[in-house]
Design an enzyme around this catalytic site. Structure first.
Site, PDB file in Angstrom:
ATOM      1  N   ALA A 113      23.740  14.735  10.882  1.00 42.00           N
ATOM      2  CA  ALA A 113      24.925  14.496  11.713  1.00 42.00           C
ATOM      3  C   ALA A 113      26.220  14.525  10.914  1.00 42.00           C
ATOM      4  O   ALA A 113      27.230  15.062  11.376  1.00 42.00           O
ATOM      5  CB  ALA A 113      24.777  13.155  12.433  1.00 42.00           C
ATOM      6  N   LYS A 140       8.291  15.521   9.959  1.00 42.48           N
ATOM      7  CA  LYS A 140       9.013  15.715   8.700  1.00 42.48           C
ATOM      8  C   LYS A 140       9.625  14.416   8.184  1.00 42.48           C
ATOM      9  O   LYS A 140       9.871  14.273   6.977  1.00 42.48           O
ATOM     10  CB  LYS A 140      10.086  16.802   8.854  1.00 42.48           C
ATOM     11  CG  LYS A 140      11.103  16.565   9.970  1.00 42.48           C
ATOM     12  CD  LYS A 140      12.281  15.716   9.552  1.00 42.48           C
ATOM     13  CE  LYS A 140      13.163  15.376  10.729  1.00 42.48           C
ATOM     14  NZ  LYS A 140      14.328  14.544  10.334  1.00 42.48           N
ATOM     15  N   SER A 160      19.822  12.218   4.447  1.00 43.21           N
ATOM     16  CA  SER A 160      18.680  11.936   5.306  1.00 43.21           C
ATOM     17  C   SER A 160      18.325  10.456   5.231  1.00 43.21           C
ATOM     18  O   SER A 160      18.106   9.901   4.159  1.00 43.21           O
ATOM     19  CB  SER A 160      17.466  12.774   4.871  1.00 43.21           C
ATOM     20  OG  SER A 160      16.273  12.247   5.398  1.00 43.21           O
ATOM     21  N   ARG A 161      18.251   9.805   6.387  1.00 47.64           N
ATOM     22  CA  ARG A 161      17.948   8.373   6.418  1.00 47.64           C
ATOM     23  C   ARG A 161      16.574   8.069   5.838  1.00 47.64           C
ATOM     24  O   ARG A 161      16.386   7.103   5.097  1.00 47.64           O
ATOM     25  CB  ARG A 161      18.034   7.858   7.860  1.00 47.64           C
ATOM     26  CG  ARG A 161      19.447   7.772   8.390  1.00 47.64           C
ATOM     27  CD  ARG A 161      19.482   7.434   9.857  1.00 47.64           C
ATOM     28  NE  ARG A 161      19.120   8.588  10.682  1.00 47.64           N
ATOM     29  CZ  ARG A 161      19.184   8.609  12.013  1.00 47.64           C
ATOM     30  NH1 ARG A 161      19.579   7.530  12.668  1.00 47.64           N
ATOM     31  NH2 ARG A 161      18.868   9.667  12.693  1.00 47.64           N
ATOM     32  N   ASN A 162      15.587   8.904   6.181  1.00 51.50           N
ATOM     33  CA  ASN A 162      14.236   8.660   5.690  1.00 51.50           C
ATOM     34  C   ASN A 162      14.128   8.903   4.188  1.00 51.50           C
ATOM     35  O   ASN A 162      13.421   8.178   3.484  1.00 51.50           O
ATOM     36  CB  ASN A 162      13.252   9.540   6.467  1.00 51.50           C
ATOM     37  CG  ASN A 162      13.184   9.139   7.935  1.00 51.50           C
ATOM     38  OD1 ASN A 162      12.571   8.154   8.301  1.00 51.50           O
ATOM     39  ND2 ASN A 162      13.863   9.915   8.780  1.00 51.50           N
TER      40      ASN A 162
END
Length: 335
Positions: free
Chosen positions: A139, A190, A253-255
């Protein structure tokens, strides 16, 4: 008069998608839970919590009135975390119609049932025109104007074409697919491997290892998805390898960030709390590990990561055990 577009959810991705459509000239109404946040967005044209500094179009109006947001909308995008997805859809049901386009942008599964978001939409709105949007879509990069592509998947060609038109801009475009579950599983699975990649990066692994991890992750993803009825070729596209690459290599990426924190020795609770947002991969890891065990699907990375994340197993020992496994074939599926 042009019908408006509705977006349910005030997170980072829901906000950038809403703003793309607003900048394309569509009146957009975005539903948020928090009244003060909605007021601030309308006054300052900025979502300060999730996308500070990102100027929002005046065509975008935030509101906590779900009826006002949904009623009469041409399309409804649902950008809600998987843990509360069904609850919000049930709340929205009184104003949803089977004529509206209903598109999920959520990358996750329902913990109690292993239902994908499209399956929840089908259950809650039988006969509805349903699609899913997924792809390598960080985002914050979309907000910065970086060229980005996504996939809109549906068995309704008219829905795909309309969503492509609504979202098309100078920096964002959507490709179409008919493999709804494949596209959705790509975006869901993913997240697990992004945690593994972040963890390995914190441990300082080499480029060979990073390449191996991403490639074997793709093999596991496609193997699992085919067992669930998806097309393995879908994973060669944006929603498969495309999304996997970006989430396994970017600190945005949050993960990945949760995995990196774990690799630094932080607890899972601390890693998630530090993030301040939902990391779908944590729940997905639990659910996929259970599904793989129940259906005898070979997923060594999932099994190893689960031991590290939830059972506090030493990373080096888990890696040693995995390297001791008999190598499987390189490519499971052939055209």
């Amino acid at each position: 008069m042009t019908a408006h577009i509705a977006v349910l959810g005030g997170g980072s991705f829901g906000t950038v998608i809403a703003n793309i459509m607003a900048e394309n000239g569509y009146p957009v109404r975005q539903w948020l839970r928090d009244e003060s946040t909605a007021i601030a967005m309308n006054q300052q044209h900025e979502n300060k919590r999730y996308l500070p500094g990102y100027q929002l179009s005046e065509q975008l109006t935030a509101s906590t009135d779900m009826h006002w947001v949904i009623a009469g909308a041409e399309a409804v995008f649902v950008s809600i975390p998987s843990s509360s997805f069904r609850q919000v859809v049930q709340q929205a049901k009184p104003w949803l119609t089977t004529e509206q386009l209903l598109i999920s942008t959520t990358k996750g599964v329902e913990a109690s049932s292993f239902k994908l978001m499209s399956q929840i939409l089908q259950e809650e709105l039988p006969g509805g025109r349903i699609g899913v949007l997924s792809g390598p879509n960080l985002a914050k990069e979309i907000a910065q104007g970086h060229i980005t592509a996504s996939v809109i998947a549906s068995d309704d060609p008219a829905l795909c074409g309309r969503v492509q038109h609504i979202l098309c801009s100078k920096s964002f475009r959507a490709y179409a697919s008919t493999d709804v579950y494949g596209v959705e599983l790509g975006g869901t699975l993913k997240n697990i491997y992004a945690i593994a990649s972040g963890l390995s990066a914190a441990l300082g692994v080499g480029e060979n290892t990073k390449s191996m991890l991403i490639t074997r992750s793709l093999a596991e993803m496609s193997r699992f998805a085919v067992a669930k009825g998806a097309n393995p070729m879908t994973f060669l596209g944006l929603s498969g390898i495309g999304d996997l690459i970006v989430t396994c290599t970017s600190p945005l990426s949050r993960n990945y960030r949760v995995g990196f924190a774990l690799g630094q020795g932080k607890s899972l609770d601390d890693a998630v709390a530090e993030l301040g947002e939902v990391a779908e991969g944590v729940n997905t890891l639990k659910e996929v590990r259970q599904q793989a065990s129940e259906h005898d699907i070979y997923m060594p990375l999932v099994m190893g990561l689960f031991e590290v994340v939830f059972n506090h197993a030493p990373v080096k020992q888990v890696i040693a055990n995995m390297m001791g496994n008999q190598p499987n074939v390189d490519v499971d599926f052939a055209v």
